[in-house]
Design a protein around this motif. Structure first.
Motif, mmCIF file in Angstrom:
data_model
loop_
_atom_site.group_PDB
_atom_site.id
_atom_site.type_symbol
_atom_site.label_atom_id
_atom_site.label_comp_id
_atom_site.label_asym_id
_atom_site.label_seq_id
_atom_site.Cartn_x
_atom_site.Cartn_y
_atom_site.Cartn_z
ATOM 1 N N VAL A 1 -13.465 5.573 8.116
ATOM 2 C CA VAL A 1 -13.284 4.911 9.418
ATOM 3 C C VAL A 1 -13.155 6.014 10.465
ATOM 4 N N CYS B 1 0.855 -1.189 0.000
ATOM 5 C CA CYS B 1 0.000 0.000 0.000
ATOM 6 C C CYS B 1 0.889 1.236 0.000
ATOM 7 N N GLU C 1 -17.189 1.613 11.721
ATOM 8 C CA GLU C 1 -16.637 1.523 13.078
ATOM 9 C C GLU C 1 -15.228 0.946 13.017
ATOM 10 N N TYR C 2 -14.358 1.549 13.784
ATOM 11 C CA TYR C 2 -12.966 1.101 13.847
ATOM 12 C C TYR C 2 -12.939 -0.345 14.377
ATOM 13 N N VAL D 1 -9.195 -5.562 13.433
ATOM 14 C CA VAL D 1 -8.600 -6.464 12.441
ATOM 15 C C VAL D 1 -7.094 -6.551 12.660
ATOM 16 N N ASN E 1 -2.472 -2.972 15.025
ATOM 17 C CA ASN E 1 -2.941 -1.582 15.150
ATOM 18 C C ASN E 1 -3.200 -1.147 16.594
ATOM 19 N N SER F 1 -11.816 5.208 0.036
ATOM 20 C CA SER F 1 -11.673 5.408 1.478
ATOM 21 C C SER F 1 -11.213 6.839 1.717
ATOM 22 N N ASN G 1 -16.000 5.512 1.979
ATOM 23 C CA ASN G 1 -15.965 4.884 3.307
ATOM 24 C C ASN G 1 -15.071 5.693 4.231
ATOM 25 N N GLY H 1 -6.945 -4.745 -1.569
ATOM 26 C CA GLY H 1 -5.561 -5.042 -1.212
ATOM 27 C C GLY H 1 -5.361 -4.765 0.278
ATOM 28 N N GLY H 2 -4.226 -4.296 0.662
ATOM 29 C CA GLY H 2 -3.267 -3.446 0.003
ATOM 30 C C GLY H 2 -3.994 -2.383 -0.843
ATOM 31 N N GLU H 3 -3.211 -1.699 -1.624
ATOM 32 C CA GLU H 3 -3.829 -0.723 -2.528
ATOM 33 C C GLU H 3 -3.861 -1.329 -3.930
ATOM 34 N N THR I 1 -12.047 -1.234 -4.221
ATOM 35 C CA THR I 1 -11.893 -0.417 -3.014
ATOM 36 C C THR I 1 -10.483 0.160 -3.073
ATOM 37 N N THR I 2 -10.395 1.486 -3.005
ATOM 38 C CA THR I 2 -9.103 2.141 -3.201
ATOM 39 C C THR I 2 -8.982 3.346 -2.284
ATOM 40 N N ASN I 3 -7.739 3.722 -1.985
ATOM 41 C CA ASN I 3 -7.576 4.963 -1.222
ATOM 42 C C ASN I 3 -7.699 6.180 -2.142
HETATM 43 N N1 SAM Z 1 -6.170 0.450 0.030
HETATM 44 C C1 SAM Z 1 -7.566 0.346 -0.221
HETATM 45 C C2 SAM Z 1 -8.336 1.409 0.538
HETATM 46 O O1 SAM Z 1 -7.709 2.213 1.235
HETATM 47 O O2 SAM Z 1 -9.549 1.452 0.402
HETATM 48 C C3 SAM Z 1 -8.157 -1.034 0.012
HETATM 49 C C4 SAM Z 1 -7.717 -1.808 1.206
HETATM 50 S S1 SAM Z 1 -8.175 -1.115 2.760
HETATM 51 C C5 SAM Z 1 -7.570 -2.358 3.851
HETATM 52 C C6 SAM Z 1 -9.925 -1.343 2.752
HETATM 53 C C7 SAM Z 1 -10.712 -0.602 3.773
HETATM 54 O O3 SAM Z 1 -10.467 -1.118 5.048
HETATM 55 C C8 SAM Z 1 -10.441 0.894 3.862
HETATM 56 O O4 SAM Z 1 -11.667 1.581 3.751
HETATM 57 C C9 SAM Z 1 -9.878 1.054 5.244
HETATM 58 O O5 SAM Z 1 -10.199 2.289 5.793
HETATM 59 C C10 SAM Z 1 -10.546 -0.078 5.982
HETATM 60 N N2 SAM Z 1 -9.866 -0.455 7.219
HETATM 61 C C11 SAM Z 1 -8.581 -0.799 7.380
HETATM 62 N N3 SAM Z 1 -8.317 -1.067 8.678
HETATM 63 C C12 SAM Z 1 -9.478 -0.894 9.349
HETATM 64 C C13 SAM Z 1 -9.857 -1.010 10.711
HETATM 65 N N4 SAM Z 1 -8.990 -1.352 11.650
HETATM 66 N N5 SAM Z 1 -11.146 -0.772 11.039
HETATM 67 C C14 SAM Z 1 -12.035 -0.420 10.087
HETATM 68 N N6 SAM Z 1 -11.743 -0.296 8.786
HETATM 69 C C15 SAM Z 1 -10.473 -0.519 8.420
#
Ligand code: SAM
Length: 337
Positions: free
Chosen positions: A170, A27, A198-199, A202, A206, A129, A168, A77-79, A105-107
């Motif tokens: 968080v 990422c 919600e955080y 996973v 973290n 995101s 999305n 991913g990852g990204e 799903t992408t940043n």
């Molecule tokens: N890189 C991409 C992105 O940023 O969307 C795809 C992968 S990322 C792991 C997918 C989503 O998981 C993102 O929306 C991210 O904010 C969310 N995410 C990652 N860790 C998280 C956590 N601890 N709690 C909630 N959402 C989480």
């Protein structure tokens, strides 16, 4: 036409519908809640290229999964936009009979460069995101100083090429709860559907604490100080986000309450890691390797029977058991968010 033949049901009566394909564990962000830089720093060993499934292998597996019930595919991913030639994969997946919906799903930071090629290849929609509108908070959260304008440009570009976009966010206490209203104002003014997440606990890196979870109910209370929201019925069984519409008709807001209102009973998702392991739960420790089968002489029937056996033995419901059982968890960047 692909006929779904005898869809496998797991031990809780859940079918197999959605496939999340992680195309890379790398990422370009280092969000503390997902890939903290102390762990995923310069010395971190990401997957070597030869371990990644090729596009042909991903497609071969998807072909096997469609008759078992998979109709929706999400690239993550990852990204995912770090994987070179991703639009080729989209085109290859779009050509698989029975794949009805391809999302990403992408940043969003690289989305402006790729939106046109992805749309032309057959991508159906994008989830971006975005955790903050404030540039300082956003730069701090993404861990690499990335600019919010680049994500906004990515969103506009995707929309300009006809891709519906959802955002999305968080929300983490002490970090960005002050961004709940600014995000909602921006989403309402631009017509983007916004979902708060919600955080979640996973992975293992973290340092998740329950106190840092801002519950969906709390987020709603904050939203209610400024917006009039009306609950809307789920669009389909198993819809993960619960939605509210703006009373004046200007768009809607969703809430993904995996911590305070788990939705395991409706979870129909299978995750494929970039190195070819399938995971039946976001909170699982171990996946089941399919790359070995894909790279062997064994044919698609063996692959299908293996997936069927794994799915029919599935009993995961981690979010419902949270706090009662402790077990190791794979990282989200590895198994696909
Ligand atoms: N890189 C991409 C992105 O940023 O969307 C795809 C992968 S990322 C792991 C997918 C989503 O998981 C993102 O929306 C991210 O904010 C969310 N995410 C990652 N860790 C998280 C956590 N601890 N709690 C909630 N959402 C989480």
């Amino acid at each position: 036409m692909v006929v779904v033949m005898d869809m496998p049901m797991d031990l809780m009566g859940r079918g197999l519908r959605d496939l999340r394909i992680s195309v890379t564990d790398r990422c370009n962000f280092r969000c503390r809640y997902c890939m903290p830089v102390e762990v995923f720093g310069p010395g971190y060993a990401f997957m070597p290229r030869e371990e990644l499934l090729t596009f042909e292998e991903i497609v071969a597996l998807t072909r096997v999964l469609v008759p078992l019930g998979i109709g929706k595919v999400r690239l993550t991913g990852g990204e995912p936009l770090l994987r070179r030639g991703l639009d080729d994969l989209v085109a290859m997946l779009a050509a698989v009979e029975g794949v009805k919906d391809i999302a990403i799903t992408t940043n969003g930071v690289l989305l402006a460069h790729h939106a046109e090629a992805l749309a032309l290849a057959g991508l159906n929609r994008a989830t971006v995101s975005l955790d903050a509108m404030d540039p300082v908070i956003f730069a701090k959260m993404n861990g690499v100083g990335a600019k919010v304008e680049r994500v906004l440009a990515g969103i506009s570009s995707a929309q300009a090429f006809g891709l519906p976009v959802k955002v999305n966010a968080v929300i983490q206490r002490g970090v960005n709860e002050g961004e709940i209203l600014p995000l909602a104002r921006w989403a309402k003014s631009t017509g983007v559907d916004l979902r708060y997440i919600e955080y979640m606990d996973v992975g293992e890196t973290n340092g998740w604490k329950y106190d840092e979870v801002v519950s969906g109910d709390e987020i709603l209370e904050i939203l209610a100080t400024e917006f009039e929201l009306v609950p809307r019925q789920p669009a389909y069984r198993g819809e993960v986000a619960v939605h509210w519409s703006h009373a004046d008709g200007a768009g809607e807001i969703g809430m993904i309450r995996s911590v305070t209102k788990p939705f395991c009973k409706d979870c129909q998702r299978l995750r494929l890691s970039a190195d070819g392991k399938i995971f039946t739960c976001l909170f699982a420790a171990e996946g089941h390797d399919l790359r070995g089968i894909l790279r062997s002489e064994m044919g698609p029937e063996v692959l299908a029977e293996t997936v069927r056996a794994i799915w029919t033995a599935r009993s995961d419901r981690y979010s419902e058991e949270r706090g009662q059982v402790e077990r190791p968890r794979a990282e989200m960047s590895y198994l696909g968010g």
